[in-house]
Motif scaffolding. Structure first.
Motif, short mmCIF file in Angstrom:
data_model
loop_
_atom_site.label_atom_id
_atom_site.label_comp_id
_atom_site.label_asym_id
_atom_site.label_seq_id
_atom_site.Cartn_x
_atom_site.Cartn_y
_atom_site.Cartn_z
N ALA A 45 0.83 -1.21 0.00
CA ALA A 45 0.00 0.00 0.00
C ALA A 45 0.86 1.25 0.00
CB ALA A 45 -0.93 0.01 1.21
N GLU A 46 1.93 1.25 0.80
CA GLU A 46 2.82 2.42 0.82
C GLU A 46 3.53 2.56 -0.51
OE1 GLU A 46 6.80 3.93 2.98
OE2 GLU A 46 5.18 3.26 4.28
N ARG A 47 3.97 1.43 -1.05
CA ARG A 47 4.66 1.45 -2.34
C ARG A 47 3.75 2.03 -3.41
NH1 ARG A 47 9.59 1.79 -4.38
NH2 ARG A 47 9.53 1.15 -6.52
N ASN A 48 2.51 1.59 -3.43
CA ASN A 48 1.57 2.11 -4.42
C ASN A 48 1.36 3.61 -4.24
OD1 ASN A 48 1.25 -0.34 -5.66
ND2 ASN A 48 -0.54 -0.91 -4.47
N THR A 49 1.28 4.07 -3.00
CA THR A 49 1.11 5.50 -2.72
C THR A 49 2.33 6.28 -3.20
OG1 THR A 49 -0.29 5.02 -0.82
CG2 THR A 49 0.72 7.20 -0.92
N VAL A 119 2.45 7.14 -18.02
CA VAL A 119 3.63 6.61 -17.35
C VAL A 119 3.79 5.16 -17.76
CG1 VAL A 119 4.59 5.98 -15.10
CG2 VAL A 119 3.51 8.22 -15.42
N ILE A 120 5.01 4.78 -18.15
CA ILE A 120 5.25 3.39 -18.53
C ILE A 120 6.09 2.64 -17.51
CG2 ILE A 120 4.85 3.71 -20.99
CD1 ILE A 120 7.87 3.85 -21.38
N SER A 121 6.83 3.37 -16.67
CA SER A 121 7.56 2.70 -15.59
C SER A 121 7.97 3.70 -14.52
CB SER A 121 8.80 1.96 -16.12
OG SER A 121 9.80 2.86 -16.49
N VAL A 122 8.11 3.16 -13.32
CA VAL A 122 8.55 3.94 -12.16
C VAL A 122 9.68 3.16 -11.50
CG1 VAL A 122 7.89 4.88 -9.90
CG2 VAL A 122 6.23 4.88 -11.78
N ASN A 123 10.80 3.83 -11.25
CA ASN A 123 11.90 3.17 -10.55
C ASN A 123 12.32 4.08 -9.39
OD1 ASN A 123 14.20 1.98 -9.59
ND2 ASN A 123 15.05 1.55 -11.62
N LEU A 124 11.78 3.79 -8.23
CA LEU A 124 12.10 4.60 -7.05
C LEU A 124 13.41 4.18 -6.40
CD1 LEU A 124 8.52 4.90 -5.51
CD2 LEU A 124 9.73 6.51 -6.99
#
Length: 188
Positions: A45-49, A119-124
């Protein structure tokens, strides 16, 4: 010789006319977990936020970049203050150089540029964190014209094509667009 210089200049102007995206785009990086979960909150849930917040911030930076580029292109103003609000190097320098070349040749942009970014990708987990954006740019109504007589600059007729961009989060917390590419050979 002059024809070859005009051809190179025209190619640079087409890049500005289609948002100034002339650098290589990043690969499709997959998102990974970056932060420890808060107590009582599931890690997912935090990751999604966090990912949603990154996506929203990156899309806002991209939208701001498009608006700033269009405004700067209407006057061929490489020092337009909004550019540095949404862009970072190396893309910032490439856009400024293209705008300077347009100004030096007496050309400005006119018309409408339509955009449909996703958005096609997210890399935190990358350093800095990045978001990859894909867009279908419709530059069919966007042209470079000579200021003196409003003639269309040869080779700057727009198309509807794929574009990609990378937004990165900088140490001050801002998301800025630092790379992008117009894929004119890939219609959308």
């Amino acid at each position: 010789m002059r024809a070859r210089q005009l051809s190179r200049w025209t190619a640079g102007l087409v890049a500005v006319a289609a948002v100034g995206t002339t650098t290589a785009c990043g690969g499709g990086q997959e998102a990974a977990t970056t932060t420890a979960p808060d107590r009582g909150k599931p890690a997912g849930a935090e990751r999604n936020t966090d990912e949603r917040a990154a996506e929203e911030a990156a899309l806002a930076a991209y939208t701001g970049y498009l608006a700033a580029s269009r405004t700067a292109s209407r006057r061929s103003d490489p020092q337009h203050p909004e550019l540095t609000r949404f862009l970072a190097d190396p893309l910032l320098t490439r856009v400024q150089v293209s705008l300077r070349q347009a100004r030096d040749h007496g050309a400005v942009s006119t018309g409408t540029l339509r955009s449909e970014p996703t958005v096609i990708s997210v890399n935190l987990d990358s350093s800095p964190p990045t978001v990859e954006i894909q867009d279908c740019l419709d530059a069919t109504g966007y042209r470079m014209v000579y200021v003196s007589d409003k003639r269309v600059v040869p080779g700057t007729r727009g198309s509807r094509h794929l574009a990609t961009a990378t937004a990165a989060r900088y140490p001050d917390g801002r998301w800025l667009i630092n790379a992008g590419a117009a894929h004119r050979d890939q219609p959308c």
